[in-house]
Design an enzyme around this catalytic site. Structure first.
Site, PDB file in Angstrom:
ATOM      1  N   LEU A 152      18.999  31.991 -31.970  1.00  0.00           N
ATOM      2  CA  LEU A 152      18.847  31.348 -30.654  1.00  0.00           C
ATOM      3  C   LEU A 152      18.102  32.302 -29.718  1.00  0.00           C
ATOM      4  O   LEU A 152      18.595  32.677 -28.658  1.00  0.00           O
ATOM      5  CB  LEU A 152      20.221  30.966 -30.088  1.00  0.00           C
ATOM      6  CG  LEU A 152      20.236  29.917 -28.996  1.00  0.00           C
ATOM      7  CD1 LEU A 152      19.763  28.562 -29.506  1.00  0.00           C
ATOM      8  CD2 LEU A 152      21.633  29.774 -28.386  1.00  0.00           C
ATOM      9  N   GLY A 153      16.909  32.719 -30.170  1.00  0.00           N
ATOM     10  CA  GLY A 153      16.078  33.615 -29.358  1.00  0.00           C
ATOM     11  C   GLY A 153      15.132  32.802 -28.498  1.00  0.00           C
ATOM     12  O   GLY A 153      15.465  31.698 -28.055  1.00  0.00           O
ATOM     13  N   ILE A 155      12.420  31.104 -29.186  1.00  0.00           N
ATOM     14  CA  ILE A 155      12.055  29.773 -29.696  1.00  0.00           C
ATOM     15  C   ILE A 155      13.308  28.929 -29.940  1.00  0.00           C
ATOM     16  O   ILE A 155      13.358  27.753 -29.575  1.00  0.00           O
ATOM     17  CB  ILE A 155      11.224  29.891 -30.990  1.00  0.00           C
ATOM     18  CG1 ILE A 155       9.933  30.671 -30.711  1.00  0.00           C
ATOM     19  CG2 ILE A 155      10.912  28.514 -31.562  1.00  0.00           C
ATOM     20  CD1 ILE A 155       9.159  31.064 -31.959  1.00  0.00           C
ATOM     21  N   ARG A 175      23.550  37.311 -34.454  1.00  0.00           N
ATOM     22  CA  ARG A 175      24.472  38.426 -34.681  1.00  0.00           C
ATOM     23  C   ARG A 175      25.369  38.653 -33.465  1.00  0.00           C
ATOM     24  O   ARG A 175      26.536  38.961 -33.591  1.00  0.00           O
ATOM     25  CB  ARG A 175      23.690  39.692 -35.051  1.00  0.00           C
ATOM     26  CG  ARG A 175      23.092  39.612 -36.442  1.00  0.00           C
ATOM     27  CD  ARG A 175      22.053  40.658 -36.639  1.00  0.00           C
ATOM     28  NE  ARG A 175      20.982  40.545 -35.648  1.00  0.00           N
ATOM     29  CZ  ARG A 175      19.959  41.367 -35.549  1.00  0.00           C
ATOM     30  NH1 ARG A 175      19.860  42.395 -36.365  1.00  0.00           N
ATOM     31  NH2 ARG A 175      19.031  41.171 -34.631  1.00  0.00           N
ATOM     32  N   GLY A 231      11.148  29.274 -39.400  1.00  0.00           N
ATOM     33  CA  GLY A 231      11.090  30.728 -39.191  1.00  0.00           C
ATOM     34  C   GLY A 231      10.184  31.389 -40.205  1.00  0.00           C
ATOM     35  O   GLY A 231       8.969  31.488 -40.012  1.00  0.00           O
ATOM     36  N   ARG A 232      10.785  31.825 -41.315  1.00  0.00           N
ATOM     37  CA  ARG A 232      10.023  32.429 -42.410  1.00  0.00           C
ATOM     38  C   ARG A 232      10.589  31.931 -43.738  1.00  0.00           C
ATOM     39  O   ARG A 232      11.822  31.798 -43.888  1.00  0.00           O
ATOM     40  CB  ARG A 232      10.157  33.966 -42.372  1.00  0.00           C
ATOM     41  CG  ARG A 232       9.327  34.649 -41.298  1.00  0.00           C
ATOM     42  CD  ARG A 232       7.842  34.671 -41.656  1.00  0.00           C
ATOM     43  NE  ARG A 232       7.020  35.351 -40.664  1.00  0.00           N
ATOM     44  CZ  ARG A 232       6.375  34.751 -39.659  1.00  0.00           C
ATOM     45  NH1 ARG A 232       6.476  33.441 -39.494  1.00  0.00           N
ATOM     46  NH2 ARG A 232       5.630  35.452 -38.831  1.00  0.00           N
ATOM     47  N   ASP A 256       8.334  24.282 -42.817  1.00  0.00           N
ATOM     48  CA  ASP A 256       6.990  24.649 -42.351  1.00  0.00           C
ATOM     49  C   ASP A 256       6.554  25.969 -42.984  1.00  0.00           C
ATOM     50  O   ASP A 256       5.388  26.341 -42.893  1.00  0.00           O
ATOM     51  CB  ASP A 256       7.011  24.802 -40.816  1.00  0.00           C
ATOM     52  CG  ASP A 256       5.634  25.128 -40.243  1.00  0.00           C
ATOM     53  OD1 ASP A 256       4.668  24.435 -40.608  1.00  0.00           O
ATOM     54  OD2 ASP A 256       5.519  26.089 -39.455  1.00  0.00           O
ATOM     55  N   GLU A 261       3.528  31.761 -49.551  1.00  0.00           N
ATOM     56  CA  GLU A 261       2.451  30.943 -48.986  1.00  0.00           C
ATOM     57  C   GLU A 261       1.080  31.447 -49.444  1.00  0.00           C
ATOM     58  O   GLU A 261       0.905  32.660 -49.559  1.00  0.00           O
ATOM     59  CB  GLU A 261       2.551  30.981 -47.454  1.00  0.00           C
ATOM     60  CG  GLU A 261       3.821  30.323 -46.962  1.00  0.00           C
ATOM     61  CD  GLU A 261       4.042  30.517 -45.449  1.00  0.00           C
ATOM     62  OE1 GLU A 261       3.140  31.013 -44.746  1.00  0.00           O
ATOM     63  OE2 GLU A 261       5.132  30.184 -44.987  1.00  0.00           O
ATOM     64  N   HIS A 279       2.653  25.638 -42.606  1.00  0.00           N
ATOM     65  CA  HIS A 279       2.818  26.708 -41.600  1.00  0.00           C
ATOM     66  C   HIS A 279       1.960  26.434 -40.348  1.00  0.00           C
ATOM     67  O   HIS A 279       1.077  27.222 -40.002  1.00  0.00           O
ATOM     68  CB  HIS A 279       2.461  28.079 -42.218  1.00  0.00           C
ATOM     69  CG  HIS A 279       3.075  29.231 -41.471  1.00  0.00           C
ATOM     70  ND1 HIS A 279       3.494  30.384 -42.089  1.00  0.00           N
ATOM     71  CD2 HIS A 279       3.333  29.420 -40.153  1.00  0.00           C
ATOM     72  CE1 HIS A 279       3.983  31.230 -41.191  1.00  0.00           C
ATOM     73  NE2 HIS A 279       3.887  30.651 -39.997  1.00  0.00           N
ATOM     74  N   VAL A 280       2.256  25.321 -39.713  1.00  0.00           N
ATOM     75  CA  VAL A 280       1.433  24.890 -38.572  1.00  0.00           C
ATOM     76  C   VAL A 280       2.201  24.854 -37.252  1.00  0.00           C
ATOM     77  O   VAL A 280       1.711  24.308 -36.264  1.00  0.00           O
ATOM     78  CB  VAL A 280       0.809  23.487 -38.816  1.00  0.00           C
ATOM     79  CG1 VAL A 280      -0.218  23.533 -39.931  1.00  0.00           C
ATOM     80  CG2 VAL A 280       1.879  22.428 -39.095  1.00  0.00           C
TER      81      VAL A 280
HETATM   82  P1  NDP Z   1      13.391  36.268 -30.989  1.00  0.00           P
HETATM   83  O1  NDP Z   1      13.387  37.704 -31.344  1.00  0.00           O
HETATM   84  O2  NDP Z   1      13.270  35.870 -29.564  1.00  0.00           O
HETATM   85  O3  NDP Z   1      14.705  35.558 -31.567  1.00  0.00           O
HETATM   86  C1  NDP Z   1      15.226  35.839 -32.816  1.00  0.00           C
HETATM   87  C2  NDP Z   1      16.626  35.250 -32.896  1.00  0.00           C
HETATM   88  O4  NDP Z   1      17.118  35.471 -34.216  1.00  0.00           O
HETATM   89  C3  NDP Z   1      17.620  35.894 -31.944  1.00  0.00           C
HETATM   90  O5  NDP Z   1      18.472  34.905 -31.432  1.00  0.00           O
HETATM   91  C4  NDP Z   1      18.387  36.874 -32.837  1.00  0.00           C
HETATM   92  O6  NDP Z   1      19.689  37.074 -32.305  1.00  0.00           O
HETATM   93  C5  NDP Z   1      18.408  36.098 -34.153  1.00  0.00           C
HETATM   94  N1  NDP Z   1      18.566  36.951 -35.332  1.00  0.00           N
HETATM   95  C6  NDP Z   1      17.833  38.037 -35.683  1.00  0.00           C
HETATM   96  N2  NDP Z   1      18.307  38.568 -36.829  1.00  0.00           N
HETATM   97  C7  NDP Z   1      19.361  37.809 -37.198  1.00  0.00           C
HETATM   98  C8  NDP Z   1      20.268  37.856 -38.284  1.00  0.00           C
HETATM   99  N3  NDP Z   1      20.195  38.808 -39.212  1.00  0.00           N
HETATM  100  N4  NDP Z   1      21.232  36.918 -38.361  1.00  0.00           N
HETATM  101  C9  NDP Z   1      21.333  35.959 -37.411  1.00  0.00           C
HETATM  102  N5  NDP Z   1      20.493  35.848 -36.362  1.00  0.00           N
HETATM  103  C10 NDP Z   1      19.528  36.770 -36.258  1.00  0.00           C
HETATM  104  O7  NDP Z   1      12.213  35.630 -31.858  1.00  0.00           O
HETATM  105  P2  NDP Z   1      11.392  34.279 -31.594  1.00  0.00           P
HETATM  106  O8  NDP Z   1      12.332  33.192 -31.251  1.00  0.00           O
HETATM  107  O9  NDP Z   1      10.253  34.550 -30.680  1.00  0.00           O
HETATM  108  O10 NDP Z   1      10.760  34.047 -33.070  1.00  0.00           O
HETATM  109  C11 NDP Z   1      11.600  33.959 -34.201  1.00  0.00           C
HETATM  110  C12 NDP Z   1      10.798  33.970 -35.490  1.00  0.00           C
HETATM  111  O11 NDP Z   1      10.212  32.708 -35.720  1.00  0.00           O
HETATM  112  C13 NDP Z   1       9.602  34.925 -35.537  1.00  0.00           C
HETATM  113  O12 NDP Z   1       9.999  36.242 -35.838  1.00  0.00           O
HETATM  114  C14 NDP Z   1       8.734  34.333 -36.617  1.00  0.00           C
HETATM  115  O13 NDP Z   1       9.037  34.894 -37.860  1.00  0.00           O
HETATM  116  C15 NDP Z   1       9.127  32.856 -36.625  1.00  0.00           C
HETATM  117  N6  NDP Z   1       8.016  32.004 -36.163  1.00  0.00           N
HETATM  118  C16 NDP Z   1       7.466  31.077 -37.012  1.00  0.00           C
HETATM  119  C17 NDP Z   1       6.404  30.304 -36.592  1.00  0.00           C
HETATM  120  C18 NDP Z   1       5.767  29.304 -37.492  1.00  0.00           C
HETATM  121  O14 NDP Z   1       4.565  29.091 -37.392  1.00  0.00           O
HETATM  122  N7  NDP Z   1       6.507  28.626 -38.353  1.00  0.00           N
HETATM  123  C19 NDP Z   1       5.819  30.447 -35.253  1.00  0.00           C
HETATM  124  C20 NDP Z   1       6.508  31.407 -34.430  1.00  0.00           C
HETATM  125  C21 NDP Z   1       7.554  32.149 -34.887  1.00  0.00           C
HETATM  126  P3  NDP Z   1      20.544  38.413 -32.615  1.00  0.00           P
HETATM  127  O15 NDP Z   1      19.599  39.567 -32.399  1.00  0.00           O
HETATM  128  O16 NDP Z   1      21.697  38.355 -31.649  1.00  0.00           O
HETATM  129  O17 NDP Z   1      20.993  38.288 -34.018  1.00  0.00           O
END
Ligand code: NDP
Length: 320
Positions: A152-153, A155, A175, A231-232, A256, A261, A279-280
């Site tokens: 819940l970051g 995005i 976390r 995400g990934r 996505d 990939e 991946h769009v």
């Molecule tokens: P942020 O850093 O803002 O948010 C990441 C979130 O993930 C936080 O809420 C963090 O909370 C949580 N997190 C990190 N590690 C863990 C874990 N081990 N277990 C549980 N939760 C975890 O990143 P964004 O929201 O900006 O982007 C997230 C990801 O989305 C990018 O890193 C990228 O890989 C992917 N992405 C994919 C795209 C696509 O084209 N499909 C486009 C853009 C992004 P906490 O630290 O409290 O755990």
């Protein structure tokens, strides 16, 4: 007169980046191959890098005067940040400017998955509506779902906000709980999957998130369960997912992103209850332009003011 700094661009990048960089820098474009095709003299001139995708540590090691790496995208897992940090090289990414686009796409992918809308459109385009009658009812619906957001970051939060008017319940796992948001928190991914019937993953690629969505999590999600991954690919055990879809352990998936990939497993292509995209999530012209501008603006800012705009946490900017 100070010489213009040289910026290296390894491999393909949005052309807006190279066009704008050329206004103030010498831009050195090299192909993305196994090795960095650059002589020693040229390598010594490089003070900045603009990159979309991989920048291995052995390439960074070949650039003795490198100060800053500007990476295209919010996820910067393909850049060897540890190598950069060890040499005091700053790494920047492109956070926030893509939040809305990625969140919109995540919601679209969720609806496409449960309502099978891409398949319905294909039905129409293939003339089957006229020949065979209405498209079959979608077995699933978004109505009444309980959505769990994994991450819940920046995005994830936008995804949650968009889902509120859909009248679904929203919970999440990270976390650390977020004190500023009222959604239900689950301290483990399995506990979240147990509680919800829809799981949206939007976490970064880190050692901790490798195959975090495994057979146990999918089984906890259950037979009405839908998995959405924006995400990934790294985060989902794809073999376990294929098995869960085959056996009916879960009801459907929307993806996505993939492990390897642009290769997508044949088995995934064959499932009728799966929606797939190449991946769009951020791939619109306005959003990619905004990302390109942030890549360039980080480099402009560094060479003009000695500060970057959006450093990644592993390479914080020194306090002046
Ligand atoms: P942020 O850093 O803002 O948010 C990441 C979130 O993930 C936080 O809420 C963090 O909370 C949580 N997190 C990190 N590690 C863990 C874990 N081990 N277990 C549980 N939760 C975890 O990143 P964004 O929201 O900006 O982007 C997230 C990801 O989305 C990018 O890193 C990228 O890989 C992917 N992405 C994919 C795209 C696509 O084209 N499909 C486009 C853009 C992004 P906490 O630290 O409290 O755990």
């Amino acid at each position: 007169i100070q010489p213009r700094p040289t910026i290296l661009v390894p491999g393909r990048i949005n052309p807006r980046v190279t066009d704008r960089l050329a206004e103030r820098f010498d831009v050195l474009c090299v192909p993305h191959g196994p090795d960095l095709e650059l002589g020693e003299v040229e390598a010594a001139r490089v003070r900045g890098v603009a990159v979309s995708g991989a920048l291995p540590g052995r390439w960074i090691a070949r650039l003795p005067n490198l100060q800053v790496i500007s990476s295209f995208g919010v996820g910067y897992d393909a850049v060897d940040v540890a190598e950069a940090a060890g040499r005091g090289i700053l790494v920047t990414n492109t956070p926030d400017v893509l939040n809305d686009e990625v969140a919109d796409t995540a919601v679209a992918l969720l609806i496409n998955t449960v309502r099978q809308l891409p398949q319905a459109e294909t039905w129409l385009r293939q003339g089957r509506w006229e020949r065979e009658g209405p498209f079959p009812l979608s077995p699933l619906s978004l109505k009444g779902r309980h959505v769990g957001i994994h991450g819940l970051g920046r995005i994830g939060r936008e995804i949650a906000r968009r889902l509120e008017p859909f009248k679904v319940r929203i919970s999440y796992h990270t976390r650390r709980p977020r004190t500023d948001l009222g959604y239900g928190y689950f301290p483990s991914l399995t506990a979240l999957a147990e509680a919800v019937d829809t799981l949206i993953s939007i976490v970064p690629k880190t050692p901790e998130t490798f195959k975090a969505i495994n057979a146990d999590v999918l089984s906890a999600l259950g037979p009405n369960g839908v998995l959405i991954n924006v995400g990934r690919g790294w985060t989902v055990d794809e073999e376990a997912l294929i098995e869960a879809l085959r056996s009916g352990t879960i009801a459907g998936a929307g993806l996505d992103v993939f492990q390897d990939e642009p290769r997508v497993p044949e088995e995934l292509l064959a499932f009728p209850n799966v929606s797939l995209m190449p991946h769009v999530a951020s791939a619109s012209v306005p959003t990619r332009n905004a990302m390109a501008d942030l890549v360039v603006d980080n480099l402009f800012s560094w060479f003009e003011t000695g500060r970057v705009l959006t450093p990644v946490p592993e390479t914080p900017q020194p306090v002046k």
